[in-house]
Design a protein around this motif. Structure first.
Motif, PDB file in Angstrom:
ATOM      1  N   THR A   3       9.585   9.527   2.652  1.00  0.00           N
ATOM      2  CA  THR A   3       8.532   9.677   3.370  1.00  0.00           C
ATOM      3  C   THR A   3       7.307   9.367   2.532  1.00  0.00           C
ATOM      4  N   PHE A   4       6.644   8.378   3.109  1.00  0.00           N
ATOM      5  CA  PHE A   4       5.298   8.030   2.400  1.00  0.00           C
ATOM      6  C   PHE A   4       3.938   8.892   3.092  1.00  0.00           C
ATOM      7  N   PHE A   5       3.200   9.269   2.275  1.00  0.00           N
ATOM      8  CA  PHE A   5       1.920   9.734   3.008  1.00  0.00           C
ATOM      9  C   PHE A   5       0.641   8.834   2.783  1.00  0.00           C
ATOM     10  N   VAL A   6      -0.004   8.467   3.781  1.00  0.00           N
ATOM     11  CA  VAL A   6      -1.215   7.859   3.851  1.00  0.00           C
ATOM     12  C   VAL A   6      -2.204   8.331   4.650  1.00  0.00           C
ATOM     13  N   PRO A   7      -3.417   7.825   4.142  1.00  0.00           N
ATOM     14  CA  PRO A   7      -4.592   8.280   4.810  1.00  0.00           C
ATOM     15  C   PRO A   7      -4.814   7.837   6.244  1.00  0.00           C
ATOM     16  N   ASP A   8      -4.321   6.457   6.664  1.00  0.00           N
ATOM     17  CA  ASP A   8      -4.476   5.736   7.830  1.00  0.00           C
ATOM     18  C   ASP A   8      -3.389   5.209   7.939  1.00  0.00           C
ATOM     19  N   LEU A   9      -2.633   5.632   9.242  1.00  0.00           N
ATOM     20  CA  LEU A   9      -1.416   5.023   9.523  1.00  0.00           C
ATOM     21  C   LEU A   9      -1.365   3.510  10.260  1.00  0.00           C
ATOM     22  N   SER A  10      -2.521   3.257  10.850  1.00  0.00           N
ATOM     23  CA  SER A  10      -2.990   2.216  11.427  1.00  0.00           C
ATOM     24  C   SER A  10      -3.024   0.859  10.644  1.00  0.00           C
ATOM     25  N   ARG A  11      -3.237   1.174   9.565  1.00  0.00           N
ATOM     26  CA  ARG A  11      -3.298   0.001   8.342  1.00  0.00           C
ATOM     27  C   ARG A  11      -1.885  -0.326   7.790  1.00  0.00           C
ATOM     28  N   ILE A  12      -0.711   0.407   8.342  1.00  0.00           N
ATOM     29  CA  ILE A  12       0.372  -0.003   7.461  1.00  0.00           C
ATOM     30  C   ILE A  12       1.181  -0.884   8.249  1.00  0.00           C
ATOM     31  N   GLY A  13       1.586  -2.062   7.863  1.00  0.00           N
ATOM     32  CA  GLY A  13       2.443  -2.722   8.681  1.00  0.00           C
ATOM     33  C   GLY A  13       4.070  -2.431   8.052  1.00  0.00           C
ATOM     34  N   GLY A  56       9.970   6.722   6.372  1.00  0.00           N
ATOM     35  CA  GLY A  56       8.726   7.317   7.151  1.00  0.00           C
ATOM     36  C   GLY A  56       7.609   7.108   6.627  1.00  0.00           C
ATOM     37  N   VAL A  57       6.410   6.911   7.483  1.00  0.00           N
ATOM     38  CA  VAL A  57       5.481   6.659   6.942  1.00  0.00           C
ATOM     39  C   VAL A  57       4.490   7.950   7.709  1.00  0.00           C
ATOM     40  N   VAL A  58       3.837   8.715   6.976  1.00  0.00           N
ATOM     41  CA  VAL A  58       2.975   9.899   7.627  1.00  0.00           C
ATOM     42  C   VAL A  58       1.761  10.032   7.451  1.00  0.00           C
ATOM     43  N   GLN A  59       0.749  10.364   8.539  1.00  0.00           N
ATOM     44  CA  GLN A  59      -0.574  10.406   8.248  1.00  0.00           C
ATOM     45  C   GLN A  59      -0.805  12.001   8.527  1.00  0.00           C
ATOM     46  N   VAL A  60      -1.189  12.675   7.752  1.00  0.00           N
ATOM     47  CA  VAL A  60      -1.442  14.347   7.954  1.00  0.00           C
ATOM     48  C   VAL A  60      -2.738  14.437   8.805  1.00  0.00           C
ATOM     49  N   PRO A  83       0.694  -1.421   0.014  1.00  0.00           N
ATOM     50  CA  PRO A  83      -0.039   0.102  -0.149  1.00  0.00           C
ATOM     51  C   PRO A  83       0.748   1.314  -0.009  1.00  0.00           C
ATOM     52  N   LEU A  84       1.986   1.130   0.114  1.00  0.00           N
ATOM     53  CA  LEU A  84       3.049   2.424   0.166  1.00  0.00           C
ATOM     54  C   LEU A  84       3.542   2.683  -1.172  1.00  0.00           C
ATOM     55  N   ALA A  85       3.358   3.868  -1.705  1.00  0.00           N
ATOM     56  CA  ALA A  85       3.612   4.321  -2.792  1.00  0.00           C
ATOM     57  C   ALA A  85       3.964   5.644  -2.934  1.00  0.00           C
ATOM     58  N   ASP A  86       4.785   6.210  -3.963  1.00  0.00           N
ATOM     59  CA  ASP A  86       4.967   7.598  -4.202  1.00  0.00           C
ATOM     60  C   ASP A  86       5.654   8.596  -3.211  1.00  0.00           C
ATOM     61  N   ARG A 146      -0.059  19.374  12.369  1.00  0.00           N
ATOM     62  CA  ARG A 146       0.320  18.150  13.172  1.00  0.00           C
ATOM     63  C   ARG A 146       0.246  17.016  12.300  1.00  0.00           C
ATOM     64  N   LEU A 147       1.344  16.150  12.405  1.00  0.00           N
ATOM     65  CA  LEU A 147       1.572  14.986  11.737  1.00  0.00           C
ATOM     66  C   LEU A 147       1.763  13.939  12.652  1.00  0.00           C
ATOM     67  N   ARG A 148       1.310  12.427  12.114  1.00  0.00           N
ATOM     68  CA  ARG A 148       1.560  11.468  12.875  1.00  0.00           C
ATOM     69  C   ARG A 148       2.646  10.436  12.147  1.00  0.00           C
ATOM     70  N   LEU A 149       3.662  10.067  12.658  1.00  0.00           N
ATOM     71  CA  LEU A 149       4.881   9.338  12.080  1.00  0.00           C
ATOM     72  C   LEU A 149       5.277   8.160  12.437  1.00  0.00           C
ATOM     73  N   VAL A 150       5.645   7.079  11.863  1.00  0.00           N
ATOM     74  CA  VAL A 150       6.281   6.000  12.155  1.00  0.00           C
ATOM     75  C   VAL A 150       7.488   5.810  11.134  1.00  0.00           C
ATOM     76  N   VAL A 151       8.423   5.284  11.905  1.00  0.00           N
ATOM     77  CA  VAL A 151       9.704   5.224  11.270  1.00  0.00           C
ATOM     78  C   VAL A 151      10.439   3.845  11.288  1.00  0.00           C
ATOM     79  N   TRP A 152      10.834   3.397  10.031  1.00  0.00           N
ATOM     80  CA  TRP A 152      11.927   2.275  10.030  1.00  0.00           C
ATOM     81  C   TRP A 152      13.152   3.063   9.802  1.00  0.00           C
TER      82      TRP A 152
END
Length: 277
Positions: A159-169, A190-194, A144-147, A199-205
């Motif tokens: 940095t990937f931008f997604v609508p719902d961070l909780s759905r990303i493994g 990094g995966v970001v939900q704006v 689901p991660l692209a662009d 205010r941004l929400r971020l998870v990083v590998w």
């Protein structure tokens, strides 16, 4: 001989800090891997070695990942080191030198630290990428991660931008993206939900470390790439699993990051025994 160390963290991004300013410490890749092992060593996201800085800085900070590789920047570790040097010198202003450049830092009265992380680099050869590409939109996709957008904050970030961070493994996708051939030096993912423009929400590998509770340079890259895509204002709170950092992309081009530091405990380790093991 036993070597003292300090276990510190910034929002749960944890470090083993060793002082080699007065005597060199033999901490190569193998010893770094042994220290970083959470089952057989101390365990940490990075090993931080303090070294003499040379003229113009207060300390040199060398960063080893738990896989033994060397990192160029770590914002949370910089805050920790700046707080230690400020306590030693009595000055609230500290310059931390790294292999990626000097990071001026300021200790606030409430114990938080602001670090000037430098000017983001957005050229494809500066990230770096394996070929000439538009760093605002990379042709990269895994599940689901692209662009993603890419930049360097002293180390490479995508940095990937997604609508719902909780759905990303990210625990599954992170290692695949970190080592994609598009990144010749690997990359932090990094995966970001704006949540709002401030205010941004971020998870990083993190490259060489894996999932982390917080990543300072990743938070800076997240804001920079969000601003470049007109998804955020130039100052925002970045929520990470371990807590929140304040990040500002200033008019002079510098990215400032502010957050807390903590010491978990002090201890000693036997470097000779680690080398032997």
């Amino acid at each position: 001989m036993m070597t003292p160390f300090r276990k510190m963290h910034g929002l749960g991004n944890d470090f083993v800090v060793l002082d080699a300013r007065h005597a060199a410490l033999p901490i190569g890749p193998e010893v770094a891997r042994a220290i970083g092992d959470r089952h057989r060593g101390i365990g940490c996201d990075q090993i931080i070695i303090l070294e003499p800085p040379g003229e113009g800085a207060d300390v040199f900070m060398r960063i080893r990942n738990p896989d033994g590789s060397e990192a160029g920047a770590c914002g949370n570790a910089t805050r920790c080191v700046a707080s230690l040097i400020a306590a030693e010198t009595g000055s609230r202003d500290v310059v931390v030198r790294t292999i990626s450049g000097d990071l001026p830092s300021h200790l606030h009265a409430d114990g938080t630290v602001t670090v000037l992380m430098g000017v983001p680099r957005t050229g494809w050869h500066e990230v770096p990428l394996a070929q000439a590409l538009d760093t605002l939109h990379l042709p990269l996709q895994r599940g689901p991660l692209a662009d993603p957008a890419a930049c360097s904050m002293g180390n490479p970030h995508a940095t990937f931008f997604v609508p719902d961070l909780s759905r990303i493994g990210l625990g599954v996708l992170g290692p695949l993206l970190e080592t994609d051939p598009i990144f010749p030096e690997r990359a932090n993912i990094g995966v970001v939900q704006v949540l709002a423009r401030d205010r941004l929400r971020l998870v990083v590998w993190e490259r060489g470390a894996g999932l982390t509770l917080a990543c300072g340079s990743g938070a800076c890259a997240a804001l920079v790439n969000a601003v470049r895509r007109d998804l955020a204002d130039r100052a925002a709170d970045v929520e990470l699993p371990g807590g929140t950092l304040r990040v500002e992309w200033r008019p002079d081009g510098q990215v400032a990051m502010t957050g807390p530091v903590a010491t978990a405990y002090l201890g000693t380790l036997d470097l000779a025994a680690l080398r032997a093991a």
